[in-house]
Scaffold this active site. Sequence first.
Site, PDB file in Angstrom:
ATOM      1  N   ASN A  93       0.859  -1.190   0.000  1.00 21.89           N
ATOM      2  CA  ASN A  93       0.000   0.000   0.000  1.00 21.89           C
ATOM      3  C   ASN A  93       0.893   1.237   0.000  1.00 21.89           C
ATOM      4  OD1 ASN A  93      -1.822   2.027   0.493  1.00 21.89           O
ATOM      5  ND2 ASN A  93      -2.424   1.315   2.541  1.00 21.89           N
ATOM      6  N   TRP A  94       0.974   1.871  -1.157  1.00 25.87           N
ATOM      7  CA  TRP A  94       1.898   3.010  -1.296  1.00 25.87           C
ATOM      8  C   TRP A  94       1.349   4.286  -0.667  1.00 25.87           C
ATOM      9  CZ3 TRP A  94       3.670   2.478  -7.171  1.00 25.87           C
ATOM     10  CH2 TRP A  94       4.276   1.214  -7.337  1.00 25.87           C
ATOM     11  N   LYS A  95       0.077   4.270  -0.305  1.00 29.05           N
ATOM     12  CA  LYS A  95      -0.576   5.452   0.302  1.00 29.05           C
ATOM     13  C   LYS A  95      -0.352   6.684  -0.580  1.00 29.05           C
ATOM     14  CE  LYS A  95      -0.215   3.150   4.700  1.00 29.05           C
ATOM     15  NZ  LYS A  95      -0.197   3.218   6.151  1.00 29.05           N
TER      16      LYS A  95
ATOM     17  N   HIS B 215      -9.679   1.011   4.957  1.00 29.56           N
ATOM     18  CA  HIS B 215      -8.343   1.144   5.541  1.00 29.56           C
ATOM     19  C   HIS B 215      -8.416   2.070   6.759  1.00 29.56           C
ATOM     20  CE1 HIS B 215      -4.226   2.437   6.187  1.00 29.56           C
ATOM     21  NE2 HIS B 215      -3.892   1.258   5.685  1.00 29.56           N
TER      22      HIS B 215
ATOM     23  N   GLU C 280      -6.748   4.480   7.771  1.00 28.53           N
ATOM     24  CA  GLU C 280      -6.641   5.929   7.539  1.00 28.53           C
ATOM     25  C   GLU C 280      -7.921   6.494   6.940  1.00 28.53           C
ATOM     26  OE1 GLU C 280      -2.963   5.350   5.504  1.00 28.53           O
ATOM     27  OE2 GLU C 280      -2.154   4.744   7.452  1.00 28.53           O
TER      28      GLU C 280
ATOM     29  N   GLU D   1      -5.447  -5.000  10.716  1.00 29.16           N
ATOM     30  CA  GLU D   1      -4.408  -3.994  10.917  1.00 29.16           C
ATOM     31  C   GLU D   1      -4.699  -3.199  12.183  1.00 29.16           C
ATOM     32  OE1 GLU D   1      -2.469  -2.782   6.982  1.00 29.16           O
ATOM     33  OE2 GLU D   1      -4.424  -1.840   6.981  1.00 29.16           O
TER      34      GLU D   1
ATOM     35  N   GLY E 118       2.286   2.244  10.775  1.00 24.07           N
ATOM     36  CA  GLY E 118       3.227   3.350  10.590  1.00 24.07           C
ATOM     37  C   GLY E 118       3.954   3.760  11.862  1.00 24.07           C
TER      38      GLY E 118
ATOM     39  N   SER F 248       3.278  -2.117  10.467  1.00 26.04           N
ATOM     40  CA  SER F 248       4.720  -2.169  10.707  1.00 26.04           C
ATOM     41  C   SER F 248       5.347  -3.513  10.352  1.00 26.04           C
ATOM     42  CB  SER F 248       5.050  -1.774  12.161  1.00 26.04           C
ATOM     43  OG  SER F 248       4.664  -0.435  12.389  1.00 26.04           O
TER      44      SER F 248
ATOM     45  N   GLY G 270       2.780  -1.119   4.367  1.00 28.12           N
ATOM     46  CA  GLY G 270       2.819   0.296   4.005  1.00 28.12           C
ATOM     47  C   GLY G 270       4.252   0.747   3.780  1.00 28.12           C
ATOM     48  N   GLY G 271       4.857   1.275   4.839  1.00 24.25           N
ATOM     49  CA  GLY G 271       6.198   1.855   4.739  1.00 24.25           C
ATOM     50  C   GLY G 271       7.213   0.976   4.019  1.00 24.25           C
TER      51      GLY G 271
END
Length: 261
Positions: A12-14, A104, A106, A176, A182, A222, A243-244
């Site tokens: 997930n590149w956000k 998600h 966010e 999640e 994150g 994470s 993500g990251g």
Amino acid sequence: MHPQRTAIIGGNWKMNTDRASGLALAGSIARGVQELHNAGKRVEVAVFPPFVYLPLISEALCAASSRVMLGAQDVYHAERGAFTGEISVLQLQDVGVGTVLAGHSERRHVIHEGDDQINLKVRAILHHGLRCVLCVGEKLEQRETDQTNTVNERQVRLGLRDVRPDELDRLVIAYEPVWAIGTGKVASPEDAQDAHRHIRAVLADLFGKDAAAGVRIQYGGSVTAANAAELLKQPDIDGALVGGASLKEADFMAIVRAAAQ
Ligand code: PGA
């Protein structure tokens, strides 16, 4: 991870990357996944770039005849019409998207999407034959007050309201925990397994034990190259939503390799 389920890893590149860096990242992931398949390994991989880069990444993946699936980070439930700024499932399909995130953390907690809205998205995605990744997870204060399973159960039940059993083969759940996203604070493999087991029990209550056994449940929050293998050893953890670490090709591919069977 149960051998009957194929592991699934999502990147997930956000709201990160630009044209050049997204293309480079997708290209190297496509090559890495191809090498794994050539070596007879089984794993599914999807990338979720920002909306504006979907056609570009789609063309690059097609040109490379890549097995990497193209994903979208969100969608609006209506098919078309006066919904300024929104994007429909039909439009995503038109540019080659095969899988879509719904709910998600966010979107839930920064954009304040509710369970009803998320359910409309889930149904629209599945109705049009795409794969849906329904994301659920508790906040820190909910975990600290022992509400983890209650929160996950509520989000799964409301998110899947009116979903038909014949649509389940296109459903993936991503557990999640919000406090892990994150933050560098990953859930322990045991805590993650507990949450996954409970989610699978909820799916069994909704759709029957056999159907629930076929649904893949990813862990997200994470995930790194260093902790992925331990998480993926758990019987109900069938992959990761990253993500990251999905923004660095070497880190992401190390996670993909840890999941490949
Ligand atoms: P993270 O994000 O890996 O950066 O924690 C996971 C996600 O939001 O899907």
